[in-house]
Design a protein around this motif. Structure first.
Motif, PDB file in Angstrom:
ATOM      1  N   ILE A   1       4.020   6.628   4.564  1.00  0.00           N
ATOM      2  CA  ILE A   1       2.799   7.371   5.169  1.00  0.00           C
ATOM      3  C   ILE A   1       3.265   8.621   5.719  1.00  0.00           C
ATOM      4  O   ILE A   1       2.441   9.671   5.680  1.00  0.00           O
TER       5      ILE A   1
ATOM      6  N   TYR B   1       0.889  -1.123  -0.068  1.00  0.00           N
ATOM      7  CA  TYR B   1       0.073  -0.115   0.117  1.00  0.00           C
ATOM      8  C   TYR B   1       0.656   1.369   0.028  1.00  0.00           C
ATOM      9  O   TYR B   1       0.718   2.183  -0.789  1.00  0.00           O
ATOM     10  N   SER B   2       1.915   1.281   0.708  1.00  0.00           N
ATOM     11  CA  SER B   2       2.828   2.386   0.777  1.00  0.00           C
ATOM     12  C   SER B   2       3.624   2.567  -0.390  1.00  0.00           C
ATOM     13  O   SER B   2       3.987   3.896  -0.399  1.00  0.00           O
TER      14      SER B   2
ATOM     15  N   ALA C   1      -3.856   4.473   6.701  1.00  0.00           N
ATOM     16  CA  ALA C   1      -3.408   3.568   5.461  1.00  0.00           C
ATOM     17  C   ALA C   1      -4.760   2.909   5.418  1.00  0.00           C
ATOM     18  O   ALA C   1      -5.451   2.622   4.097  1.00  0.00           O
TER      19      ALA C   1
ATOM     20  N   GLY D   1       2.080   6.059  -0.803  1.00  0.00           N
ATOM     21  CA  GLY D   1       3.095   7.058   0.078  1.00  0.00           C
ATOM     22  C   GLY D   1       4.312   7.564  -0.690  1.00  0.00           C
ATOM     23  O   GLY D   1       4.274   7.061  -1.909  1.00  0.00           O
TER      24      GLY D   1
END
Ligand code: TRP
Length: 475
Positions: free
Chosen positions: A292, A197-198, A314, A202
């Motif tokens: 993040i 995800y990051s 997140a 991010g």
């Protein structure tokens, strides 16, 4: 020789069970909560580099020494040190090393349980959808609301301490071993997912730079109260202290786990697996959190709240984030749980051996003591948050009572304990005894271990101590 003693507390069922238990002890809040925030406070890359070096040249050899001593003594660390000192023809004062460890474990658990309580609290917050589409401000506020309310903190701390004592009372194999088998891999998968995800959402490149591009200025120079820079080895001591903390070394936790290890298991190989798993989890946590932080202009040095101010954000913006958020905090709770039990095991084993009370009683007594001591940490985040007892000393100027407790245990007591363990293992214990117990098969491996523990480890720890104290000053 070594086959003669048997532990009255039982044994791990297998080598795998020991690896799980020891990895369970090592992987905990230290990796996911503490490592990111102290990395943020100490400037990033150079700190990470020193931490990794400490794991390799101090942590791994000392972990081998602790397991070795534990398996040979087969008792609580206090009695193991007593027995092995007699065996080596030395003073039984070495048992006080065991006492230092019991004290460190007690103090660490007192605050560890409070922070673990936050993780449990966040299971509920994540489940109720608090973080869905939440802004950074909302996420931050949830944290502030929690830590500024002593009653809430006491409730979660009590719950976590009860959980810990429940497992300790049942004996080490009683159930948790199985849980760890499932939970650890699951935690790993979620962390990888978070890193994914990051990476996409991010400031990933910036985070990689921050974590892996060493900037020694940021490690060695800090600002005093007047905004002036000063030089200090304090950051290096924190990195070294954390190497002990994250591997559960320096207070007898791994020693007591080693005392339940079946004979004939390779200590070097198991140590390697444990240290590697622990390090990977810490680095993954860093790679999940810092992108993040940088993408949302959060402060990397914002302290103990760091993961609670970043990860929920997140989860709030991710497909299926509620589910993953709940899962993550459940797993974090489990990681903390499998660590907390090892913090009291030396004390509990000693109470059973020397006072002759049952495990259940021993667990209740230590649990109550740790619970009460934990109140100090709880108040440090609210009613006592302005109390900075050592504000006159530069490196302690902003430190609350909780910060100082953490500093004393992780950065002073654990390295001191580790230093003494190293000295005992190679200067006091006979070469024959350690060679037989480590049983490394290849002479080179043993020689390397002995060299590291004899010269490198103690000297490294001493150099860092002396520099922070200002007795020597290497620039
Ligand atoms: N290693 C654990 C963590 O990183 C904490 C821990 C468990 C510990 N047992 C210990 C730390 C013994 C120091 C000593 O969360």
């Amino acid at each position: 020789m070594s086959g003669q003693r048997e532990s009255i507390h039982g044994q791990w069922s297998s080598r795998g069970a020991f690896i799980l238990a020891a990895t369970g002890s090592a992987v905990g809040l230290g990796n996911i909560w503490k490592f990111p925030y102290i990395t943020g406070e100490n400037g990033g890359g150079a700190f990470v580099l020193v931490y990794l070096a400490c794991i390799a040249i101090i942590g791994v050899p000392i972990m081998m020494a602790e397991i070795m001593l534990g398996r040979r003594g087969r008792q609580s660390p206090i009695n193991t040190m007593h027995t092995l000192a007699i065996e080596a023809g030395h003073s039984t004062n070495w048992q006080y090393l065991g006492w230092l460890g019991v004290a460190a474990g007690f103090l660490i658990l007192s605050y560890y349980s409070v922070i673990a309580g936050w993780a449990v609290a966040y299971v509920v917050r994540a489940a109720s959808g608090t973080f869905t589409n939440a802004s950074v401000e909302v996420v931050k506020n949830v944290f502030i609301q929690l830590v500024s309310d002593p009653e809430k903190l006491i409730a979660w701390h009590s719950l976590f301490m009860l959980m810990t004592m429940f497992v300790v009372a049942r004996g080490v194999q009683g159930g948790l071993e199985k849980a760890v088998r499932l939970m650890m891999p699951a935690l790993f998968v979620i962390l990888v997912l978070l890193v994914g995800y990051s990476m996409q959402n991010g400031a990933f490149a910036k985070a990689v730079d921050f974590l892996f591009k060493p900037d020694f200025h940021a490690l060695f120079y800090h600002l005093d109260g007047h905004g002036k820079e000063y030089f200090s080895w304090n950051g290096v001591l924190i990195a070294m202290g954390h190497a002990f903390f994250t591997l559960s070394l320096g207070m007898g936790a791994i020693m007591v786990y080693g005392s339940y290890l079946p004979n004939g298991t390779s200590i070097a190989q198991t140590t390697f697996v444990i240290a590697l798993a622990d390090t990977v989890v810490a680095l993954l946590a860093g790679l999940a959190i810092f992108p993040i932080v940088f993408a949302n202009n959060l402060e990397p040095d914002s302290g103990p709240g760091l993961i609670f101010n970043t990860l929920p954000f997140a989860f709030g913006h991710m497909e299926g984030g509620t589910l993953f958020g709940v899962l993550f905090f459940i797993l974090l709770t489990f990681a903390a749980w499998t660590s907390s039990i090892s913090l009291v095991e030396p004390a509990v084993a000693w109470l059973v051996e020397n006072i002759g009370i049952s495990r259940v009683r021993a667990a209740v007594i230590t649990g109550l003591g740790c619970w009460a001591a934990g109140l100090v940490t709880i108040f440090s985040f609210n009613v006592w948050s302005d109390i900075k007892p050592l504000s006159g000393i530069k490196i302690f100027k902003d430190k609350t009572i909780f910060d100082l407790l953490d500093y004393l245990t992780a950065n002073i007591m654990l390295p001191l304990g580790g230093l003494l363990i190293a000295i005992f293992a190679v200067w006091i214990m006979s070469r024959e005894a350690s060679m037989e117990e480590l049983d490394m098969g290849n002479r080179f491996g043993y020689k390397l271990w002995r060299f590291l523990v004899r010269y490198i480890t103690p000297v490294a720890v001493m150099i860092v101590f002396l520099n922070v104290l200002g007795i020597i000053s290497l620039k």
